[in-house]
Design an enzyme around this catalytic site. Structure first.
Site, mmCIF file in Angstrom:
data_model
loop_
_atom_site.group_PDB
_atom_site.id
_atom_site.type_symbol
_atom_site.label_atom_id
_atom_site.label_comp_id
_atom_site.label_asym_id
_atom_site.label_seq_id
_atom_site.Cartn_x
_atom_site.Cartn_y
_atom_site.Cartn_z
ATOM 1 N N SER A 297 -0.570 4.250 5.141
ATOM 2 C CA SER A 297 -1.409 3.278 4.171
ATOM 3 C C SER A 297 -2.665 3.600 4.889
ATOM 4 O O SER A 297 -3.829 3.449 3.996
ATOM 5 C CB SER A 297 -0.795 2.003 4.246
ATOM 6 N N ARG A 298 -2.870 3.752 6.056
ATOM 7 C CA ARG A 298 -4.502 3.805 6.745
ATOM 8 C C ARG A 298 -4.999 5.165 6.257
ATOM 9 O O ARG A 298 -6.340 5.008 6.478
ATOM 10 C CB ARG A 298 -4.424 3.766 8.134
ATOM 11 N N ALA B 273 0.907 -1.305 -0.056
ATOM 12 C CA ALA B 273 -0.013 0.151 -0.108
ATOM 13 C C ALA B 273 0.854 1.094 -0.031
ATOM 14 O O ALA B 273 0.692 2.142 0.926
ATOM 15 C CB ALA B 273 -0.903 -0.106 1.247
ATOM 16 N N LEU B 274 1.730 1.368 -0.820
ATOM 17 C CA LEU B 274 2.981 2.362 -0.779
ATOM 18 C C LEU B 274 2.383 3.668 -1.094
ATOM 19 O O LEU B 274 1.355 3.891 -1.809
ATOM 20 C CB LEU B 274 3.842 1.913 -1.827
ATOM 21 N N HIS B 275 3.003 4.601 -0.553
ATOM 22 C CA HIS B 275 2.688 5.819 -0.805
ATOM 23 C C HIS B 275 4.085 6.887 -0.844
ATOM 24 O O HIS B 275 5.158 6.268 -1.055
ATOM 25 C CB HIS B 275 1.833 6.639 0.397
ATOM 26 N N HIS C 287 6.968 6.050 1.577
ATOM 27 C CA HIS C 287 7.718 4.740 1.142
ATOM 28 C C HIS C 287 8.638 5.247 0.197
ATOM 29 O O HIS C 287 9.826 5.115 0.068
ATOM 30 C CB HIS C 287 6.869 3.832 0.762
#
Length: 282
Positions: free
Chosen positions: A188-189, A32-34, A37
């Site tokens: 990711s949340r 759930a990369l952003h 990351h």
């Protein structure tokens, strides 16, 4: 971009690179990369010949089965994001069985008490799960350098302790917290936040910054009580904890000392989404 799903595959790929003395950087993630990351990966690419990014949702560090079930798994999107970066980049995206076999259980670790503070008080066994997976990944990838974000500052301290106590031959680097424009620490949340909670969430960082200002002239106890009051008066956000701690021991501060470095840590529920953050105080 090479994507490996088995430890033997990635070890066979990396071994000749190590033999040629190419440096290996490593960024462990749960996917759930952003952009947070990506900032770690960019840092790793800048200082290493090759970089491995692991994408693995580790079951042993979740104390809540619902949280594990709901954690986003977006390998295709993650791969597309990583492909926007230039450099020698490799993905390791194993199944649970590749890392744990038929027994997905944590080892037990002694992190000299770091594991019992803050997150450790509220998430029983969490850092045994973190230690288990990180140690296994280090033993598979054999990196020279590993990169972690300071948003999970306690986790970063524990991983450094893991490397020290087990004499693992690598250097662990902590990288600055990557934030949205409104100050909310990237997680990711965040994508799971309902609109009204997402609008309210920047209050967390605003409160941390205000606490930092107050810490210059007021006691840790006074600042903590002020933060707790601010959240009691908030309609949407529920404070789980706010703690001012010694950066080295992570123990809660009773009386300030000019010779020590302090950091404020916070965990907040926005509906059913748990958000953490921290800020250096001096």
């Amino acid at each position: 971009m090479n994507i490996f799903t088995e430890k033997k595959q990635i070890q066979n790929y990396l071994k000749p690179l190590k033999n040629k003395r190419f440096s290996i950087g490593f960024v462990p993630t749960m996917g759930a990369l952003h952009q947070g990351h990506l900032s770690l990966v960019k840092e790793a690419l800048q200082h290493n010949d090759y970089v491995v990014v692991s994408i693995f949702v580790n079951p042993t560090q979740f104390d809540n089965a619902t949280d594990l079930k709901n954690y986003p798994r977006t390998l295709e999107r993650d791969t597309e994001l990583l492909e926007t970066l230039s450099g020698n980049l490799v993905i390791y995206a194993p199944e649970v069985s590749d890392l744990y076999g038929d027994n997905a259980k944590s080892e037990q670790f002694n992190f000299d008490g770091l594991e019992f503070e803050m997150e450790g008080r509220f998430r029983q066994g969490h850092f045994d799960g973190v230690g288990t997976i990180v140690k296994r990944l280090f033993e598979i990838v054999l990196p020279d350098h590993a990169y972690f974000g300071q948003k999970d500052f306690q986790q970063l301290a524990i991983i450094k302790k893991l490397v020290e106590k087990h004499k693992l031959p690598l250097t662990v680097h902590g990288c600055p917290i990557h934030r949205e424009e409104n100050g909310l620490a990237l997680s990711s949340r965040n994508e799971r936040l309902k609109s009204d909670y997402k609008e309210a969430a920047p209050f967390i960082y605003k409160t941390l910054k205000d606490a930092k200002k107050q810490f210059g002239t007021k006691s840790a106890k006074t600042v903590t009580e002020w933060v707790e009051k601010e959240f009691r008066n908030h309609d949407l956000l529920k404070l789980e904890y706010f703690i001012i701690a010694d950066e080295d021991t992570l123990k809660t501060v009773n009386r300030k000392s000019e010779t020590k470095t302090y950091r404020a840590f916070i965990a907040v529920y926005a509906d059913d989404i748990r958000l953490i953050d921290n800020i250096a105080l001096n």
